[in-house]
Design an enzyme around this catalytic site. Structure first.
Site, PDB file in Angstrom:
ATOM      1  N   ARG A 174      40.943  32.279  45.823  1.00 19.18           N
ATOM      2  CA  ARG A 174      42.072  32.612  44.956  1.00 19.18           C
ATOM      3  C   ARG A 174      41.530  32.990  43.580  1.00 19.18           C
ATOM      4  O   ARG A 174      40.792  32.212  42.966  1.00 19.18           O
ATOM      5  CB  ARG A 174      43.005  31.416  44.806  1.00 19.18           C
ATOM      6  CG  ARG A 174      43.457  30.822  46.109  1.00 19.18           C
ATOM      7  CD  ARG A 174      44.663  29.967  45.932  1.00 19.18           C
ATOM      8  NE  ARG A 174      45.802  30.827  45.716  1.00 19.18           N
ATOM      9  CZ  ARG A 174      46.422  31.513  46.679  1.00 19.18           C
ATOM     10  NH1 ARG A 174      46.040  31.403  47.928  1.00 19.18           N
ATOM     11  NH2 ARG A 174      47.439  32.286  46.406  1.00 19.18           N
ATOM     12  N   GLU A 218      31.429  30.229  28.963  1.00 18.89           N
ATOM     13  CA  GLU A 218      32.218  31.145  28.130  1.00 18.89           C
ATOM     14  C   GLU A 218      31.336  32.273  27.613  1.00 18.89           C
ATOM     15  O   GLU A 218      30.215  32.038  27.162  1.00 18.89           O
ATOM     16  CB  GLU A 218      32.841  30.389  26.959  1.00 18.89           C
ATOM     17  CG  GLU A 218      34.082  29.621  27.400  1.00 18.89           C
ATOM     18  CD  GLU A 218      34.430  28.494  26.457  1.00 18.89           C
ATOM     19  OE1 GLU A 218      33.505  27.755  26.075  1.00 18.89           O
ATOM     20  OE2 GLU A 218      35.606  28.362  26.109  1.00 18.89           O
ATOM     21  N   LYS A 273      43.765  38.187  48.869  1.00 20.64           N
ATOM     22  CA  LYS A 273      44.724  38.751  49.837  1.00 20.64           C
ATOM     23  C   LYS A 273      43.927  39.533  50.883  1.00 20.64           C
ATOM     24  O   LYS A 273      43.158  38.923  51.606  1.00 20.64           O
ATOM     25  CB  LYS A 273      45.762  39.596  49.101  1.00 20.64           C
ATOM     26  CG  LYS A 273      46.597  38.761  48.106  1.00 20.64           C
ATOM     27  CD  LYS A 273      47.729  39.544  47.497  1.00 20.64           C
ATOM     28  CE  LYS A 273      48.607  38.671  46.638  1.00 20.64           C
ATOM     29  NZ  LYS A 273      48.295  38.736  45.197  1.00 20.64           N
ATOM     30  N   TYR A 323      30.134  25.256  32.307  1.00 22.04           N
ATOM     31  CA  TYR A 323      30.868  26.067  31.320  1.00 22.04           C
ATOM     32  C   TYR A 323      30.075  27.319  31.012  1.00 22.04           C
ATOM     33  O   TYR A 323      28.889  27.235  30.686  1.00 22.04           O
ATOM     34  CB  TYR A 323      31.053  25.277  30.017  1.00 22.04           C
ATOM     35  CG  TYR A 323      32.488  24.889  29.778  1.00 22.04           C
ATOM     36  CD1 TYR A 323      33.492  25.855  29.832  1.00 22.04           C
ATOM     37  CD2 TYR A 323      32.836  23.576  29.507  1.00 22.04           C
ATOM     38  CE1 TYR A 323      34.809  25.509  29.633  1.00 22.04           C
ATOM     39  CE2 TYR A 323      34.156  23.220  29.303  1.00 22.04           C
ATOM     40  CZ  TYR A 323      35.148  24.199  29.370  1.00 22.04           C
ATOM     41  OH  TYR A 323      36.444  23.854  29.177  1.00 22.04           O
ATOM     42  N   ASP A 344      47.834  48.114  40.013  1.00 20.96           N
ATOM     43  CA  ASP A 344      47.741  46.715  40.447  1.00 20.96           C
ATOM     44  C   ASP A 344      47.656  46.744  41.973  1.00 20.96           C
ATOM     45  O   ASP A 344      48.662  46.874  42.658  1.00 20.96           O
ATOM     46  CB  ASP A 344      48.977  45.945  39.973  1.00 20.96           C
ATOM     47  CG  ASP A 344      48.970  44.497  40.456  1.00 20.96           C
ATOM     48  OD1 ASP A 344      48.175  44.171  41.357  1.00 20.96           O
ATOM     49  OD2 ASP A 344      49.778  43.699  39.941  1.00 20.96           O
ATOM     50  N   THR A 387      44.048  40.722  42.912  1.00 20.87           N
ATOM     51  CA  THR A 387      43.638  39.363  43.241  1.00 20.87           C
ATOM     52  C   THR A 387      42.485  39.494  44.228  1.00 20.87           C
ATOM     53  O   THR A 387      42.245  40.578  44.780  1.00 20.87           O
ATOM     54  CB  THR A 387      44.779  38.576  43.903  1.00 20.87           C
ATOM     55  OG1 THR A 387      45.340  39.377  44.938  1.00 20.87           O
ATOM     56  CG2 THR A 387      45.850  38.212  42.896  1.00 20.87           C
TER      57      THR A 387
HETATM   58  N1  DSN Z   1      52.573  36.064  44.966  1.00 19.96           N
HETATM   59  C1  DSN Z   1      51.946  37.253  45.447  1.00 19.96           C
HETATM   60  C2  DSN Z   1      52.567  37.790  46.668  1.00 19.96           C
HETATM   61  O1  DSN Z   1      52.866  37.011  47.536  1.00 19.96           O
HETATM   62  O2  DSN Z   1      52.753  38.987  46.796  1.00 19.96           O
HETATM   63  C3  DSN Z   1      51.800  38.288  44.431  1.00 19.96           C
HETATM   64  O3  DSN Z   1      51.026  37.810  43.405  1.00 19.96           O
END
Ligand code: DSN
Length: 450
Positions: A247, A47, A241, A45, A211, A238
């Site tokens: 993730r 925090e 990707k 933990y 984003d 994120t």
């Molecule tokens: N779910 C994602 C995508 O596939 O584009 C976006 O967060």
């Protein structure tokens, strides 16, 4: 220890090995990322935050690893502190940011934390319409963000080229005066005009938020503009990707870094880093996932290597060639092609099949992609007109422009054979034969025979 789950992990590994991932938001991580994600940091933990002292010096030197007084609520943090500082330093270096918050559990959490940092309930935010490429967290009516804030929309002017209607956007911005101008999309194959967006946002004093979840790895690899170069204040992304990490989520900021434990500073653009730190913890999250942050740090380290630039260049090249090959076979592509890693095809107009059916038959032969709405789709969300696919994952597997014509042929062949189980089984075999020649990066390397 748990045969049931172990078997399922094994089966998933075999599925991944014997097929190709074409979902543009997925990737295959390295063994290093996988091991850090499965490490004992999961027991901890943490925090709060490590010390941000010496933040600018960490970027070049190793003092990120010094033990310094922290801003945590639990003891035993000498390793988590140093590890989180390394992750922050690498994140800042990747994007040229002044500060990074590596704690968001996901892209959705990252976006919510930014909204919460800068807006009051009911405030307006201007983002892309969902069916024109925006994301759920950009105010889809079914989300919590839409219940709290007032989302207004811009769209593409011409879906055959993908050009955004900047004049309409400016008109809406001047009239509505949103607190945030949001750029960044989940299903948009072109590159937005960040300069024009920044000019519009600056006219009304909006927070400029990008984003970049889909294209973050392309930015780091030099294949996509970096919104910070155009004066944007915040980038969310994120980490799993094109960035090819575990993730998770990440927020990068420009501005003055302050103490996240002290009373909130005034809501000024300069104070954005601290406002966002306070909004992530304790504003919208509890304990950070330290094993995921360790894996993020490993992925960021990989993305800072020269090989990652080669990877990003190949992702874009593969996508362009795959798009051209699909067009030769009759696929009608939204915006007429791609400038990034993803492709959106109108399979309904091309072949009279809906996106859900196309997803199902293509999945049957071992290629995963996803059904997707197209702008102002005449069909439904569950059976939309389009499919969305991309090249980040197959490029990680080592596929180059040489293999793209074959991938396009398989996509068309699966659609043509949709009622022919024997043909689909043959195609699945062909895909598997090629896939096993391109191992997952996390597979143990075979030792050379002596
Ligand atoms: N779910 C994602 C995508 O596939 O584009 C976006 O967060």
């Amino acid at each position: 220890m748990d045969k049931e789950i172990a078997n399922l992990i094994h089966e998933e590994q075999e599925r991944q090995r014997h097929g190709f991932e074409l979902i543009p938001s997925e990737n295959y991580v390295s063994r290093g990322v996988l091991e850090a994600n499965g490490s004992v940091f999961t027991n901890k933990y943490s925090e709060g935050y490590p010390s941000f002292e010496g933040l600018t010096e960490w970027m070049d030197e190793r003092i990120a690893e010094e033990i310094l007084p922290n801003r945590r609520y639990y003891g035993g943090q000498e390793n988590t502190d140093r590890m989180e500082r390394v992750a922050i330093a690498r994140a800042c270096r990747m994007f040229g940011a002044d500060h990074a918050n590596v704690q968001p559990h996901s892209g959705a959490q990252a976006n919510m934390a930014v909204y919460n940092a800068w807006m009051e309930p009911g405030d307006k935010i201007l983002g892309m319409d969902l069916s024109h490429g925006g994301h759920l967290t950009h105010g889809a009516p079914v989300t919590q963000s839409a219940q709290i804030y007032n989302f207004i929309r811009y769209k593409q002017k011409d879906t055959t080229t993908g050009e955004i209607d900047y004049d309409e956007l400016e008109e809406i911005a001047l009239k509505e005066k949103p607190k945030i101008l949001l750029v960044g999309y989940s299903a948009y194959p072109r590159i937005p005009d960040f300069k024009r967006m920044a000019e519009i946002g600056n006219k009304i004093g909006a927070l400029l938020m990008a984003d970049m979840a889909h294209v973050a790895g392309l930015i780091v690899g030099g294949e996509h503009p970096n919104p910070f170069d155009y004066g944007f204040h915040v980038i969310t992304t994120t980490t799993h990707k094109t960035l090819r990490g575990p993730r998770g989520g990440l927020i990068l900021t420009k501005g003055k870094v302050g103490d996240p434990i002290k009373k909130a500073p005034p809501k000024t653009l300069e104070n954005i880093p601290t406002l966002i730190d306070k909004s992530v913890f304790p504003g919208t999250q509890g304990g950070p996932l330290m094993h995921t942050i360790a894996a993020k740090a490993v992925a960021f380290g990989e993305a800072l290597q020269p090989e990652f630039k080669v990877y990003a260049t190949q992702v874009v090249k593969n996508a362009r060639i795959l798009a051209e090959e699909m067009q030769k076979l009759g696929f009608i592509l939204l915006t007429g092609g791609t400038d990034n890693h993803l492709i959106l095809a109108d399979v309904h107009k091309s072949f009279g099949i809906d996106g859900a059916e196309a997803e199902r038959v293509i999945d049957e032969i071992g290629l995963s992609l996803n059904k997707n709405s197209i702008p102002d789709d005449p069909l439904t969300m569950f059976k939309p007109s389009g499919i969305r696919l991309g090249t980040p994952a197959i490029t990680t597997r080592g596929l180059t422009e040489k293999e793209m014509p074959q991938i396009a042929k398989w996509l068309k062949a699966a659609i043509d054979a949709r009622d022919d189980e024997v043909k689909l089984a043959e195609l699945k075999q062909e895909v598997a034969e090629m896939a096993i020649r391109f191992p997952l990066p996390s597979d143990p390397k075979k030792k050379a025979k002596k």
